[in-house]
Write an enzyme that holds these catalytic residues in place. Structure first.
Site, PDB file in Angstrom:
ATOM      1  N   SER A  18      46.101 -10.951   7.644  1.00  0.00           N
ATOM      2  CA  SER A  18      46.900 -11.158   8.857  1.00  0.00           C
ATOM      3  C   SER A  18      47.324 -12.613   9.010  1.00  0.00           C
ATOM      4  CB  SER A  18      46.152 -10.661  10.100  1.00  0.00           C
ATOM      5  OG  SER A  18      44.976 -11.426  10.233  1.00  0.00           O
ATOM      6  N   SER A  49      26.411 -16.893  -8.349  1.00  0.00           N
ATOM      7  CA  SER A  49      26.236 -17.729  -7.154  1.00  0.00           C
ATOM      8  C   SER A  49      24.789 -18.216  -7.124  1.00  0.00           C
ATOM      9  CB  SER A  49      26.487 -16.911  -5.885  1.00  0.00           C
ATOM     10  OG  SER A  49      26.055 -17.627  -4.741  1.00  0.00           O
ATOM     11  N   ASP A  57      42.450  -3.168  -7.483  1.00  0.00           N
ATOM     12  CA  ASP A  57      41.150  -3.080  -6.818  1.00  0.00           C
ATOM     13  C   ASP A  57      40.109  -2.869  -7.913  1.00  0.00           C
ATOM     14  OD1 ASP A  57      38.847  -2.206  -5.557  1.00  0.00           O
ATOM     15  OD2 ASP A  57      39.906  -0.964  -4.091  1.00  0.00           O
ATOM     16  N   VAL A  58      39.189  -3.813  -8.066  1.00  0.00           N
ATOM     17  CA  VAL A  58      38.235  -3.728  -9.185  1.00  0.00           C
ATOM     18  C   VAL A  58      37.309  -2.514  -9.103  1.00  0.00           C
ATOM     19  CG1 VAL A  58      38.233  -6.204  -9.710  1.00  0.00           C
ATOM     20  CG2 VAL A  58      36.573  -5.300  -8.050  1.00  0.00           C
ATOM     21  N   ASN A  66      36.031 -12.681 -10.888  1.00  0.00           N
ATOM     22  CA  ASN A  66      35.876 -13.569  -9.736  1.00  0.00           C
ATOM     23  C   ASN A  66      35.866 -12.811  -8.411  1.00  0.00           C
ATOM     24  OD1 ASN A  66      36.431 -16.334  -8.299  1.00  0.00           O
ATOM     25  ND2 ASN A  66      38.097 -14.991  -7.629  1.00  0.00           N
ATOM     26  N   GLY A  74      40.581 -11.005  -8.196  1.00  0.00           N
ATOM     27  CA  GLY A  74      40.421 -11.690  -6.906  1.00  0.00           C
ATOM     28  C   GLY A  74      41.083 -13.060  -6.916  1.00  0.00           C
ATOM     29  N   TYR A  79      24.574  -9.508  -1.002  1.00  0.00           N
ATOM     30  CA  TYR A  79      25.349 -10.448  -1.828  1.00  0.00           C
ATOM     31  C   TYR A  79      24.502 -11.022  -2.964  1.00  0.00           C
ATOM     32  CZ  TYR A  79      28.276 -14.569  -2.881  1.00  0.00           C
ATOM     33  OH  TYR A  79      29.035 -15.535  -3.496  1.00  0.00           O
TER      34      TYR A  79
HETATM   35  N1  LIG Z   1      33.146 -20.603  -2.341  1.00  0.00           N
HETATM   36  C1  LIG Z   1      31.866 -20.737  -2.610  1.00  0.00           C
HETATM   37  O1  LIG Z   1      31.187 -21.623  -2.081  1.00  0.00           O
HETATM   38  C2  LIG Z   1      31.177 -19.809  -3.592  1.00  0.00           C
HETATM   39  C3  LIG Z   1      29.832 -20.027  -3.873  1.00  0.00           C
HETATM   40  C4  LIG Z   1      29.178 -19.212  -4.773  1.00  0.00           C
HETATM   41  C5  LIG Z   1      29.874 -18.194  -5.411  1.00  0.00           C
HETATM   42  N2  LIG Z   1      31.191 -17.981  -5.117  1.00  0.00           N
HETATM   43  C6  LIG Z   1      31.868 -16.883  -5.811  1.00  0.00           C
HETATM   44  O2  LIG Z   1      33.129 -17.314  -6.289  1.00  0.00           O
HETATM   45  C7  LIG Z   1      34.081 -16.251  -6.203  1.00  0.00           C
HETATM   46  C8  LIG Z   1      35.286 -16.670  -5.370  1.00  0.00           C
HETATM   47  O3  LIG Z   1      34.859 -17.132  -4.089  1.00  0.00           O
HETATM   48  P1  LIG Z   1      35.901 -17.650  -2.993  1.00  0.00           P
HETATM   49  O4  LIG Z   1      35.200 -18.621  -2.154  1.00  0.00           O
HETATM   50  O5  LIG Z   1      37.189 -18.031  -3.652  1.00  0.00           O
HETATM   51  O6  LIG Z   1      36.084 -16.299  -2.127  1.00  0.00           O
HETATM   52  P2  LIG Z   1      37.367 -15.508  -1.601  1.00  0.00           P
HETATM   53  O7  LIG Z   1      36.926 -14.506  -0.611  1.00  0.00           O
HETATM   54  O8  LIG Z   1      38.422 -16.450  -1.167  1.00  0.00           O
HETATM   55  O9  LIG Z   1      37.902 -14.795  -2.928  1.00  0.00           O
HETATM   56  C9  LIG Z   1      37.532 -13.510  -3.300  1.00  0.00           C
HETATM   57  C10 LIG Z   1      38.793 -12.772  -3.718  1.00  0.00           C
HETATM   58  O10 LIG Z   1      38.408 -11.446  -4.143  1.00  0.00           O
HETATM   59  C11 LIG Z   1      39.358 -10.530  -3.639  1.00  0.00           C
HETATM   60  N3  LIG Z   1      38.775  -9.188  -3.558  1.00  0.00           N
HETATM   61  C12 LIG Z   1      37.872  -8.722  -2.657  1.00  0.00           C
HETATM   62  N4  LIG Z   1      37.608  -7.431  -2.908  1.00  0.00           N
HETATM   63  C13 LIG Z   1      38.321  -7.098  -4.020  1.00  0.00           C
HETATM   64  C14 LIG Z   1      38.453  -5.896  -4.785  1.00  0.00           C
HETATM   65  N5  LIG Z   1      37.826  -4.762  -4.441  1.00  0.00           N
HETATM   66  N6  LIG Z   1      39.270  -5.918  -5.862  1.00  0.00           N
HETATM   67  C15 LIG Z   1      39.944  -7.045  -6.209  1.00  0.00           C
HETATM   68  N7  LIG Z   1      39.877  -8.196  -5.516  1.00  0.00           N
HETATM   69  C16 LIG Z   1      39.064  -8.202  -4.436  1.00  0.00           C
HETATM   70  C17 LIG Z   1      39.746 -11.095  -2.282  1.00  0.00           C
HETATM   71  O11 LIG Z   1      40.981 -10.571  -1.806  1.00  0.00           O
HETATM   72  C18 LIG Z   1      39.803 -12.599  -2.577  1.00  0.00           C
HETATM   73  O12 LIG Z   1      41.079 -12.993  -3.017  1.00  0.00           O
HETATM   74  C19 LIG Z   1      33.319 -15.062  -5.640  1.00  0.00           C
HETATM   75  O13 LIG Z   1      32.817 -14.284  -6.709  1.00  0.00           O
HETATM   76  C20 LIG Z   1      32.169 -15.712  -4.887  1.00  0.00           C
HETATM   77  O14 LIG Z   1      31.070 -14.844  -4.756  1.00  0.00           O
HETATM   78  C21 LIG Z   1      31.853 -18.765  -4.225  1.00  0.00           C
END
Ligand SMILES: NC(=O)c1ccc[n+]([C@@H]2O[C@H](COP(=O)([O-])OP(=O)(O)OC[C@H]3O[C@@H](n4cnc5c(N)ncnc54)[C@H](O)[C@@H]3O)[C@@H](O)[C@H]2O)c1
Length: 274
Positions: free
Chosen positions: A60, A166, A86-87, A113, A12, A179
């Site tokens: 998009s 998280s 795709d994980v 991630n 990701g 989630y």
């Molecule tokens: N941003 C925050 O405040 C926050 C808080 C707590 C936890 N997190 C965790 O941190 C991580 C990153 O968060 P973020 O804010 O960068 O989110 P984000 O949505 O920007 O990043 C997630 C990434 O995962 C990819 N993804 C989704 N499904 C996938 C799949 N099946 N296979 C491979 N890739 C896939 C998406 O394309 C995206 O690039 C996540 O695990 C999220 O749960 C984020």
């Protein structure tokens, strides 16, 4: 440059925290493989369709930087690849990991991630398909990648697995039952694999982010963002680099005796305040 000679694979990594982790690991000397369902040159529009509104919106609006990030890393003098993965697809995960091992020589650091963040609904409105999707991506996806990387790390007697949890997983989240369940599950996976990995010199740790200003976080409503930020001790959101420096630390030799932990990078969001 404490990670020179190490190869990191991030799931990701096309934006947000994954991209920041990739850049920070490279700055610390690692070669980096960025994987994601979305790549700039990706032809398959069905993939975003399958993964819901956030994936469709970012595809998009071209908020996809996997190949660009790999190029930035090459400019830093490190090796880098951007690969579609795709994980949830075990076959694809196995193929990508085998390719990375053969092209890059090893996989030393795995950052789990990838996640879906766009399913917010109270229990009666939880969408069953999204419930299943969230479990498949956030939890089973991390399991798939841990399982795929394990033989490589075991053989080389060195490995670092860093799982993105998280505060929703440790504290719960209103309207976030799917989630938060996946993120609580990530902590169980982390601790069990930490116990199993120690004899092979594999550490497995979780980072627990609070609210971090990524593109995905900016998609929440301004009112919700304000409410979340108000709960932090610093009264501000964290930066993606705050998570990335924790990732670099856990990957480094300085963290060689640390395993099975939940490292909060949450600006005090998890503390009692009044
Ligand atoms: N941003 C925050 O405040 C926050 C808080 C707590 C936890 N997190 C965790 O941190 C991580 C990153 O968060 P973020 O804010 O960068 O989110 P984000 O949505 O920007 O990043 C997630 C990434 O995962 C990819 N993804 C989704 N499904 C996938 C799949 N099946 N296979 C491979 N890739 C896939 C998406 O394309 C995206 O690039 C996540 O695990 C999220 O749960 C984020």
């Amino acid at each position: 440059m404490q990670l020179v000679g190490k190869v990191a694979l991030i799931t990701g990594g096309s934006r947000g925290l994954g991209r920041a982790d990739a850049l920070a690991l490279a700055a610390a000397g690692a070669d980096v493989v960025i994987t994601d369902i979305l790549l700039e040159s990706g032809q398959d529009s069905g993939v975003a369709q399958k993964y819901g509104p956030l994936a469709q919106f970012f595809q998009s609006s071209r908020v996809v930087y996997a190949e660009q990030t790999a190029e930035e890393i090459r400019q830093m003098g490190r090796r880098a690849l951007a690969l579609q993965m795709d994980v949830t697809d075990r076959q694809q995960v196995a193929e990508v990991f085998a390719r990375v091992k053969s092209e890059m020589g090893s996989i030393d650091i795995l950052v789990n991630n990838a996640a879906t963040l766009d399913h917010v609904a109270q229990i009666e409105q939880q969408n069953d398909d999204f419930w299943e999707r969230d479990l498949r991506v956030n939890l089973t996806g991390a399991y798939n990648c841990c399982k795929a990387v394990w033989p490589y790390m075991k053989e080389q007697k060195w490995g670092r697995i860093i799982n993105m949890a998280s505060v929703a997983g440790t504290m719960g989240g209103f309207g976030q039952s799917s989630y938060s369940t996946t993120k609580a599950g990530i902590l169980g996976l982390t601790k069990s694999l930490a116990l199993e990995g120690a004899r092979h010199n594999i550490t497995v740790n979780a980072i627990v982010p609070g609210v971090i200003a990524t593109e995905a976080f900016q998609m929440t409503s301004p009112q919700m963002r304000e409410r979340m930020i108000a709960r932090t001790a610093f009264k501000r959101a964290g930066e993606p680099e705050d998570i990335a420096s924790a990732v670099v630390f856990l990957a480094s030799d300085g963290a060689k005796y640390i395993t099975g932990i939940e490292l909060y990078v949450a600006g005090g969001l998890n503390l009692f305040t009044f």
